[in-house]
Design an enzyme around this catalytic site. Structure first.
Site, PDB file in Angstrom:
ATOM      1  N   GLU A  16       0.838  -1.206   0.000  1.00 48.95           N
ATOM      2  CA  GLU A  16       0.000   0.000   0.000  1.00 48.95           C
ATOM      3  C   GLU A  16       0.870   1.252   0.000  1.00 48.95           C
ATOM      4  O   GLU A  16       2.078   1.197   0.187  1.00 48.95           O
ATOM      5  CB  GLU A  16      -0.912   0.036   1.235  1.00 48.95           C
ATOM      6  CG  GLU A  16      -2.297  -0.543   1.020  1.00 48.95           C
ATOM      7  CD  GLU A  16      -3.197   0.370   0.188  1.00 48.95           C
ATOM      8  OE1 GLU A  16      -2.701   1.378  -0.365  1.00 48.95           O
ATOM      9  OE2 GLU A  16      -4.392   0.056   0.082  1.00 48.95           O
ATOM     10  N   ARG A  99      -6.842   1.979  13.164  1.00 50.97           N
ATOM     11  CA  ARG A  99      -5.506   2.196  12.608  1.00 50.97           C
ATOM     12  C   ARG A  99      -5.602   3.214  11.479  1.00 50.97           C
ATOM     13  O   ARG A  99      -6.687   3.527  10.995  1.00 50.97           O
ATOM     14  CB  ARG A  99      -4.898   0.894  12.087  1.00 50.97           C
ATOM     15  CG  ARG A  99      -5.577   0.298  10.840  1.00 50.97           C
ATOM     16  CD  ARG A  99      -4.685  -0.742  10.204  1.00 50.97           C
ATOM     17  NE  ARG A  99      -5.254  -1.464   9.088  1.00 50.97           N
ATOM     18  CZ  ARG A  99      -5.253  -1.053   7.816  1.00 50.97           C
ATOM     19  NH1 ARG A  99      -4.756   0.154   7.502  1.00 50.97           N
ATOM     20  NH2 ARG A  99      -5.753  -1.809   6.852  1.00 50.97           N
ATOM     21  N   ASN A 101      -5.040   4.503   7.552  1.00 46.24           N
ATOM     22  CA  ASN A 101      -5.215   3.831   6.261  1.00 46.24           C
ATOM     23  C   ASN A 101      -4.730   4.760   5.149  1.00 46.24           C
ATOM     24  O   ASN A 101      -3.589   5.215   5.173  1.00 46.24           O
ATOM     25  CB  ASN A 101      -6.661   3.387   6.063  1.00 46.24           C
ATOM     26  CG  ASN A 101      -6.811   2.364   4.954  1.00 46.24           C
ATOM     27  OD1 ASN A 101      -6.011   1.426   4.873  1.00 46.24           O
ATOM     28  ND2 ASN A 101      -7.796   2.516   4.099  1.00 46.24           N
ATOM     29  N   ASP A 195     -10.106   1.162  -4.258  1.00 43.22           N
ATOM     30  CA  ASP A 195      -9.039   1.263  -3.264  1.00 43.22           C
ATOM     31  C   ASP A 195      -8.283   2.573  -3.503  1.00 43.22           C
ATOM     32  O   ASP A 195      -8.885   3.603  -3.752  1.00 43.22           O
ATOM     33  CB  ASP A 195      -8.138   0.034  -3.336  1.00 43.22           C
ATOM     34  CG  ASP A 195      -7.455  -0.264  -2.000  1.00 43.22           C
ATOM     35  OD1 ASP A 195      -7.020   0.670  -1.324  1.00 43.22           O
ATOM     36  OD2 ASP A 195      -7.344  -1.442  -1.638  1.00 43.22           O
TER      37      ASP A 195
END
Length: 289
Positions: A16, A99, A101, A195
């Site tokens: 990522e 968390r 991202n 995404d």
């Protein structure tokens, strides 16, 4: 026509957050779940792999020598030369089990950074605005916030909620990167979930279609004008790279795969390089105050 090649065959559990540091002529990206930062020149044989003490998701350029790293450990300055970390603030989402991202830097120097539940809890996702030491929530009630990107003039933001299969468009104050008014639906994504994303010099939004083995380019009206197919099914995020910003780095993942699935798709988690007739925008530096 576009040509797809392999930049790195190091398989990331959850690749990522790719970015291009023009001053260093280096690409950076993360394996979030394995707590790694990968660093590579486009002509290198293999990446350098740096261990991290947290699950990091975004490396925003501060200057020639430092990144601002967003992670579940907070916001840290990281020296590119020696990897030294300096905490700017601890993790900012006080709800348990969250968390960091997706994220991107607005042309005004503001970092949009999302948070989400580790178990993908509906409504736990938020997007935050950070600039010069100030941090505030600006979008609530999401699940997996992704696809954060900005129009070339800084007047529009894009973001998605991946499980909804929607990408949103949000009007902004170009001088600050703060929202103006309510978000609107930009498009609905089919054949996978939206995404990570980036915007090119022509204002096209390039979005990685998780589960769809593709990166799609959308015009400002939300229509798909181009699709690039990739070997990995779970592609996660694109970023423009190279001296002319005319190459596209695309990360992928084998998250959720068992041994049988990994054997059937050995390319899962690899990082790809796409050459084609497109040109990106220089990544702005984030203002840290």
């Amino acid at each position: 026509m576009s040509r797809v090649s392999v930049l790195s065959s190091h398989a990331c559990h959850l690749g990522e957050g790719p970015s291009w540091h023009a001053g260093r002529a280096r690409a950076f990206w993360f394996d979030i779940l394995e707590r790694k930062l990968l660093e590579m020149g486009l002509d290198d044989a293999a990446p350098r792999i740096h261990d991290l003490p947290f699950h990091a998701t975004v490396a925003a350029r501060v200057d020639e020598d430092r990144h601002l790293i967003a992670s579940d450990g907070g916001l840290h300055l990281r020296s590119i030369d020696d990897g030294a970390l300096t905490e700017l603030r601890p993790f900012w989402d006080d709800r348990p089990g969250t968390r960091s991202n997706d994220g991107a830097v607005h042309p005004a120097g503001a970092l949009w950074i999302s948070t989400m539940g580790r178990r993908f809890e509906p409504g736990f996702g938020r997007i935050w605005w950070y600039r010069a030491g100030e941090l505030r929530p600006i979008v609530d009630e999401l699940t997996i916030p992704n696809a954060i990107a900005f129009s070339p003039d800084g007047g529009t933001a894009y973001f998605s909620d991946t499980p909804e299969n929607l990408i949103y468009r949000q009007a902004l104050d170009p001088a600050t990167g703060l929202p103006r008014g309510e978000r609107q639906v930009f498009c609905r994504v089919s054949g996978g979930g939206p995404d990570g994303a980036t915007v090119d010099a022509d204002g096209l939004l390039w979005n990685a279609r998780w589960g769809g083995s593709a990166v799609d380019a959308y015009d400002p009206d939300g229509h798909v004008v181009r699709t690039i197919s990739l070997p990995a099914r779970q592609v996660s995020c694109p970023a423009f790279a190279g001296p002319g910003l005319d190459r596209l780095i695309v990360t992928s993942a084998y998250e959720g795969y068992d041994a049988e699935k990994r054997a059937a798709e050995p390319e899962a988690g690899w990082t790809y390089l796409v050459d084609g007739p497109f040109r990106g925008l220089p990544e702005p530096a984030v203002l840290i105050g």
